[in-house]
Design a protein around this motif. Structure first.
Motif, PDB file in Angstrom:
ATOM      1  N   PHE A   1       0.819  -1.199   0.077  1.00  0.00           N
ATOM      2  CA  PHE A   1      -0.043   0.018  -0.323  1.00  0.00           C
ATOM      3  C   PHE A   1       1.059   1.245   0.050  1.00  0.00           C
ATOM      4  CE2 PHE A   1      -2.283   3.519   2.069  1.00  0.00           C
ATOM      5  CZ  PHE A   1      -3.487   3.483   1.730  1.00  0.00           C
ATOM      6  N   VAL A   2       0.750   1.962  -0.849  1.00  0.00           N
ATOM      7  CA  VAL A   2       1.405   3.394  -1.262  1.00  0.00           C
ATOM      8  C   VAL A   2       0.531   4.517  -1.026  1.00  0.00           C
ATOM      9  CG1 VAL A   2       2.856   4.519  -2.583  1.00  0.00           C
ATOM     10  CG2 VAL A   2       3.049   2.075  -2.697  1.00  0.00           C
ATOM     11  N   GLU A   3       1.099   5.468  -0.197  1.00  0.00           N
ATOM     12  CA  GLU A   3       0.535   7.057  -0.362  1.00  0.00           C
ATOM     13  C   GLU A   3       1.645   7.963   0.058  1.00  0.00           C
ATOM     14  OE1 GLU A   3      -1.861   8.293   3.376  1.00  0.00           O
ATOM     15  OE2 GLU A   3      -1.071   6.408   4.510  1.00  0.00           O
ATOM     16  N   GLN A   4       1.281   9.280  -0.634  1.00  0.00           N
ATOM     17  CA  GLN A   4       2.199  10.290  -0.296  1.00  0.00           C
ATOM     18  C   GLN A   4       1.786  10.991   1.006  1.00  0.00           C
ATOM     19  OE1 GLN A   4       1.939  13.000  -3.937  1.00  0.00           O
ATOM     20  NE2 GLN A   4       2.588  14.704  -2.344  1.00  0.00           N
ATOM     21  N   ILE A   5       2.869  11.340   1.692  1.00  0.00           N
ATOM     22  CA  ILE A   5       2.752  11.921   2.863  1.00  0.00           C
ATOM     23  C   ILE A   5       3.576  13.109   2.968  1.00  0.00           C
ATOM     24  CG2 ILE A   5       2.729   9.594   4.008  1.00  0.00           C
ATOM     25  CD1 ILE A   5       5.659   9.655   4.764  1.00  0.00           C
ATOM     26  N   ASP A   6       3.760  13.837   4.143  1.00  0.00           N
ATOM     27  CA  ASP A   6       4.133  15.061   4.443  1.00  0.00           C
ATOM     28  C   ASP A   6       5.654  14.692   4.100  1.00  0.00           C
ATOM     29  OD1 ASP A   6       2.004  16.413   4.715  1.00  0.00           O
ATOM     30  OD2 ASP A   6       2.091  16.239   6.930  1.00  0.00           O
TER      31      ASP A   6
ATOM     32  N   THR B   1      10.073   6.756   0.972  1.00  0.00           N
ATOM     33  CA  THR B   1      10.812   7.126  -0.332  1.00  0.00           C
ATOM     34  C   THR B   1      10.897   8.408  -0.563  1.00  0.00           C
ATOM     35  OG1 THR B   1      10.208   4.915  -1.389  1.00  0.00           O
ATOM     36  CG2 THR B   1      10.817   6.549  -2.893  1.00  0.00           C
ATOM     37  N   ASN B   2      11.981   9.376  -0.485  1.00  0.00           N
ATOM     38  CA  ASN B   2      12.138  10.629  -0.849  1.00  0.00           C
ATOM     39  C   ASN B   2      12.332  10.804  -2.177  1.00  0.00           C
ATOM     40  OD1 ASN B   2      11.004  10.995   1.717  1.00  0.00           O
ATOM     41  ND2 ASN B   2      12.941  11.803   2.487  1.00  0.00           N
ATOM     42  N   TYR B   3      11.610  11.507  -3.095  1.00  0.00           N
ATOM     43  CA  TYR B   3      12.064  11.875  -4.446  1.00  0.00           C
ATOM     44  C   TYR B   3      11.707  13.154  -4.831  1.00  0.00           C
ATOM     45  CZ  TYR B   3      12.423  10.459  -9.583  1.00  0.00           C
ATOM     46  OH  TYR B   3      12.754  10.452 -10.713  1.00  0.00           O
ATOM     47  N   HIS B   4      12.758  13.857  -5.396  1.00  0.00           N
ATOM     48  CA  HIS B   4      12.182  15.459  -5.570  1.00  0.00           C
ATOM     49  C   HIS B   4      11.755  15.996  -4.611  1.00  0.00           C
ATOM     50  CE1 HIS B   4      14.244  14.622  -9.448  1.00  0.00           C
ATOM     51  NE2 HIS B   4      13.138  13.699  -9.907  1.00  0.00           N
ATOM     52  N   HIS B   5      11.937  16.059  -3.387  1.00  0.00           N
ATOM     53  CA  HIS B   5      11.661  16.695  -2.378  1.00  0.00           C
ATOM     54  C   HIS B   5      10.184  16.326  -2.023  1.00  0.00           C
ATOM     55  CE1 HIS B   5      14.951  19.370  -2.156  1.00  0.00           C
ATOM     56  NE2 HIS B   5      14.830  19.473  -3.430  1.00  0.00           N
ATOM     57  N   VAL B   6       9.601  15.107  -2.296  1.00  0.00           N
ATOM     58  CA  VAL B   6       8.441  14.589  -1.927  1.00  0.00           C
ATOM     59  C   VAL B   6       8.351  13.279  -1.452  1.00  0.00           C
ATOM     60  CG1 VAL B   6       5.932  13.697  -2.810  1.00  0.00           C
ATOM     61  CG2 VAL B   6       7.113  15.722  -3.832  1.00  0.00           C
ATOM     62  N   SER B   7       7.518  12.910  -0.267  1.00  0.00           N
ATOM     63  CA  SER B   7       7.834  11.612   0.541  1.00  0.00           C
ATOM     64  C   SER B   7       6.757  10.852   0.173  1.00  0.00           C
ATOM     65  CB  SER B   7       7.825  12.189   2.047  1.00  0.00           C
ATOM     66  OG  SER B   7       9.129  12.564   2.417  1.00  0.00           O
ATOM     67  N   TYR B   8       6.852   9.415   0.060  1.00  0.00           N
ATOM     68  CA  TYR B   8       5.883   8.442   0.011  1.00  0.00           C
ATOM     69  C   TYR B   8       6.135   7.418   0.925  1.00  0.00           C
ATOM     70  CZ  TYR B   8       5.523  10.503  -4.739  1.00  0.00           C
ATOM     71  OH  TYR B   8       5.384  11.265  -5.622  1.00  0.00           O
ATOM     72  N   LEU B   9       5.181   6.961   1.507  1.00  0.00           N
ATOM     73  CA  LEU B   9       5.287   6.084   2.386  1.00  0.00           C
ATOM     74  C   LEU B   9       4.752   4.565   1.931  1.00  0.00           C
ATOM     75  CD1 LEU B   9       6.156   4.876   5.496  1.00  0.00           C
ATOM     76  CD2 LEU B   9       3.572   5.350   5.961  1.00  0.00           C
ATOM     77  N   THR B  10       5.470   3.423   1.865  1.00  0.00           N
ATOM     78  CA  THR B  10       5.050   2.057   1.268  1.00  0.00           C
ATOM     79  C   THR B  10       4.876   1.037   2.820  1.00  0.00           C
ATOM     80  OG1 THR B  10       5.676   2.406  -0.719  1.00  0.00           O
ATOM     81  CG2 THR B  10       5.356  -0.148  -0.054  1.00  0.00           C
TER      82      THR B  10
END
Length: 462
Positions: free
Chosen positions: A31-36, A144-153
């Motif tokens: 499950f993946v979501e974008q987070i702060d 996962t931090n990619y181009h100043h955006v964080s994702y939580l898997t």
């Protein structure tokens, strides 16, 4: 965080429970979501409260970083077919996974991180008893931090006998520890002793290798040595990673845990990267220190570019990588001459390689063909490996092996695990090697390895 989308996660758990009951086998869900945006070093630090198993990867060339905590699944392989066997296990696992991911960013979802030992099938000697021939982990929690955006898997294995609410409660409790854990106060360890392992014996082995090369037994061999270090207290891994990131900006950073021991490093050498079927590799061989000022730096760089021994060593690597890439790629692009690749303490000869991966081939196919390059083993490849086994004065373990990651979309990247250390509590073993050819000077090679030890020494007690 997860609690904002609990209903979505409940749906895939229900689906997984149904599949697990029907097939009578465990089912991986992702499950993946974008987070702060999250501080990766705080996340890594807090992870120890969830599970001692942690992994870390930071790219050398872009704003891309992953931190894994816990283990939803681990893949182990050994022997001569370890790369292909791991690929088979990986294919089966990712194809059966139930994934909820609306972002499709690389390095999110079902991602495996880990690496391989330099040699396969060795009886593990100190200090490598806790590291198998290969270990790739799918983390339970992956930032996962990619181009100043964080994702939580969140990855989890669902068993037929599991209960949905129990799974949700456990994951929510662990998530709370990750994002609202203890204070993070970076602390670099105080070094109390550093002990070189038989330096004169190592120099003798270099001298013997030059004589064997002149006698025609082989063309080149890479010999490595070990430095043992003791500290006043247990090493704070998150603090060391943060310090490495500040001091070694042009290097790939990695940390891989196995049974409480951590293999950690800041390596400048990419082995291979695949993204959208584009393959990128690196020829990095030939070394000289950085200068104390701009004029000296330019003079040393020019000296390296025109040094016969270093150019010969570099050309060995270029030719071997060309042959390996040609076997599974097309549209191969390799410049005719190297340029300088500057790091904080060293500068290297550098030639980039770019190609398109042929259908039916994977990143691990390329890694298997490339490892070990002449920069880490020697030439001819198998002769050099046999020579290292017979003459090197230590067990390399994972030193100089491939470390990296791969995701469900067939993206991935592996680097060569040099400029590295194995850390266990209050102790560490640091490793460095050099390429030996017929005109190598033992004292010069020894001094080169001393410079290569500095990146890790600088963050392990100053």
């Amino acid at each position: 965080m997860l609690h904002t989308k609990v209903s979505q996660f409940e749906d895939i758990i229900d689906q997984a429970l149904t599949t697990a009951l029907e097939d009578k086998t465990p089912q991986l869900v992702s499950f993946v979501e974008q987070i702060d945006y999250q501080n990766p070093y705080v996340f890594f630090h807090n992870g120890v409260k969830v599970d001692q198993h942690r992994v870390f990867w930071k790219s050398a060339e872009e704003d891309f970083l992953m931190v894994g905590v816990g283990s939803a699944n681990k893949m182990f392989t050994s022997g001569a077919d370890r790369f292909q066997n791991l690929q088979t296990a990986w294919n089966e696992l990712r194809e059966k996974a139930i994934v909820s991911d609306g972002y499709k960013q690389k390095g999110t979802g079902v991602v495996a991180l880990g690496g391989f030992s330099f040699n396969s099938g060795n009886l593990k000697e100190a200090p490598w008893e806790k590291f198998p021939d290969s270990q790739m982990t799918i983390p339970c929690f992956l930032l996962t931090n990619y181009h100043h955006v964080s994702y939580l898997t969140i990855n989890a294995v669902i068993y037929p006998e599991d209960h949905k609410q129990q799974i949700l409660n456990q994951l929510l409790e662990q998530e709370e520890l990750l994002f609202h854990g203890q204070d993070f106060t970076p602390h670099i360890p105080e070094r109390i002793r550093a002990e070189e392992q038989d330096p004169e014996g190592w120099k003798s082995s270099v001298k013997q290798a030059t004589e064997d090369i002149k006698a025609g037994l082989l063309d080149k061999v890479v010999l490595a040595r070990e430095l043992k270090v003791n500290f006043k207290e247990d090493v704070h891994i998150a603090a060391v990673l943060q310090e490495l990131a500040a001091k070694q900006a042009n290097s790939y950073l990695f940390a891989i845990e196995s049974e409480g021991a951590y293999f950690i490093g800041a390596t400048p050498e990419r082995l291979a990267k695949v993204e959208d079927k584009t393959l990128v590799s690196t020829c990095l061989a030939g070394t000289i220190p950085r200068g104390r000022n701009e004029d000296e730096d330019l003079r040393l760089g020019k000296q390296l570019l025109h040094d016969r021994k270093n150019r010969q060593e570099h050309e060995f690597v270029v030719q071997m990588i060309r042959d390996a890439v040609d076997a599974c790629c097309y549209d191969v692009e390799i410049p005719s001459s190297p340029v300088l690749y500057p790091l904080r303490n060293l500068q290297h000869l550098y030639t980039p390689v770019r190609a398109t991966l042929q259908t039916g081939y994977t990143l691990l196919d390329v890694i298997e063909r490339l490892h070990p390059t002449p920069a880490l083993g020697g030439m001819p490849q198998h002769t050099a490996i046999d020579y290292i086994k017979a003459n090197e004065r230590m067990d390399r373990g994972w030193y100089a092996g491939p470390v990296g990651w791969m995701d469900r979309q067939n993206n991935g990247e592996f680097a060569v695990a040099i400029r590295s250390a194995l850390i266990q509590g209050k102790k560490a073993s640091l490793f460095a090697g050099c390429g030996v050819v017929e005109d190598s000077d033992p004292q010069s090679e020894y001094e080169e390895t001393a410079v290569k030890l500095q990146p890790m020494l600088s963050v392990l007690g100053g």
